[in-house]
Enzyme design. Structure first.
Site, PDB file in Angstrom:
ATOM      1  N   SER A 190     -20.865  10.413 -15.528  1.00 42.11           N
ATOM      2  CA  SER A 190     -20.899   9.444 -14.429  1.00 42.11           C
ATOM      3  C   SER A 190     -20.285  10.123 -13.212  1.00 42.11           C
ATOM      4  O   SER A 190     -19.555  11.114 -13.345  1.00 42.11           O
ATOM      5  CB  SER A 190     -20.048   8.235 -14.819  1.00 42.11           C
ATOM      6  N   TYR A 195     -12.707   4.009 -18.685  1.00 39.69           N
ATOM      7  CA  TYR A 195     -14.028   4.570 -18.378  1.00 39.69           C
ATOM      8  C   TYR A 195     -13.887   5.921 -17.677  1.00 39.69           C
ATOM      9  O   TYR A 195     -14.541   6.899 -18.050  1.00 39.69           O
ATOM     10  CB  TYR A 195     -14.782   3.570 -17.493  1.00 39.69           C
TER      11      TYR A 195
END
Ligand code: NAD
Length: 261
Positions: free
Chosen positions: A143, A156
């Site tokens: 990401s 995350y």
């Protein structure tokens, strides 16, 4: 030598691929000729129908295998049951948004297990198959949050930075073996995972949907456009092509300029 993107004869296993980016990548790999194995933790007729649709649409073999990526044994069993794994796409992922001091421990553990540890287990199981075949591609879906941070996404961001590190180690351990490992770092892609964040963000910022999408979610994406699952699939196909043979241990951002800021 002419560069080919023909993936006929290769088998791709894509974790977390009954929706969103994983499904988009599976479809593009199949379009390029790869046989595909779809996965998630459910086992419904709809899951299997997704594989049937890919088989019919692209004339490849496609299967759906249930395995829970929060469980290390399941991760390894997925690769064993696939029987072959030339292309491994570690894509399964979940999100939870909360301040560190309020972050539920079980959410932290689940995010680290699904978004990071699963890739360790599947990679460990797949590398011997790739070495035996003399060719392999490991593609980890990280990401923009594997390269930068945002508040309230501690687990995350930690998991995504972790998977970028795992990618580099995998590349080094496989260097010179015709096996590459890279991480794709998407910015915002409109998928169920992102959809699920919108109500929380609307509440946090007290904004309507359009405003929160433009001014909050895409605030750091200079293109002001979501990336698409097809674009991510195309990036995966590129990494699997001959053009990708010397690309290893790195990250490819598909983020509309986010990490250039
Ligand atoms: P999504 O929710 O559509 O897909 C997540 C997939 O993971 C689903 O197929 C889900 O079934 C699967 N999954 C969840 N828990 C699982 C488990 N325990 N075992 C097996 N499978 C499981 O979301 P998405 O946006 O397509 O996300 C896919 C990946 O892309 C994630 O790793 C996510 O972090 C990453 N990513 C997404 C975006 C984005 O904007 N959508 C941006 C950057 C990175």
């Amino acid at each position: 030598m002419a560069i080919t993107t023909d993936l006929s004869g290769k088998t791709a296993v894509i974790t977390g691929s009954n929706s969103g980016i994983g499904l988009g990548i599976a479809r593009e790999l199949a379009r390029a000729g790869a046989d595909v194995v779809l996965n998630s933790f459910t086992d419904t007729a709809t899951d299997h129908a997704l594989a049937d649709d890919i088989a019919q649409s692209f004339g490849v073999s496609a299967r759906y295998i249930r395995a829970d990526m929060s469980n290390g044994s399941d991760c390894r069993a997925l690769i064993a049951e696939a029987g072959a794994c030339d292309i491994l796409v570690n894509n399964a992922g979940i999100q939870h948004v909360a301040a560190i001091d309020d972050f539920p421990v079980e959410k932290w553990d689940a995010i680290i297990a699904i978004n990071l540890s699963s890739a360790f287990h599947t990679t460990a199981a797949a590398l011997p198959m790739m070495r035996k075949a003399g060719w392999g591609r490991v593609i980890n879906i990280a990401s923009a949050h594997g390269l930068t941070a945002s508040p309230y996404k501690s687990a995350y961001v930690a998991a995504k930075h972790g998977i970028v590190g795992l990618t580099k180690v995998t590349a080094l351990e496989c260097a010179g073996q015709s096996i590459t490992a890279n991480a794709i770092c998407p910015g915002y892609v409109l998928t169920p995972l992102v959809e699920a964040q919108i109500p929380d963000q609307m509440k946090t910022h007290n904004m309507d949907r359009d405003t929160v999408v433009r001014e909050v979610m895409l605030a750091r994406q200079p293109s002001k456009d979501f990336a698409t699952v097809e674009q991510l699939g195309g990036t995966a196909v590129f990494l699997c092509s001959d053009a990708g043979a010397q690309i290893t241990g790195t990250t490819i951002s598909v983020d509309g300029g986010w990490t250039a800021l």
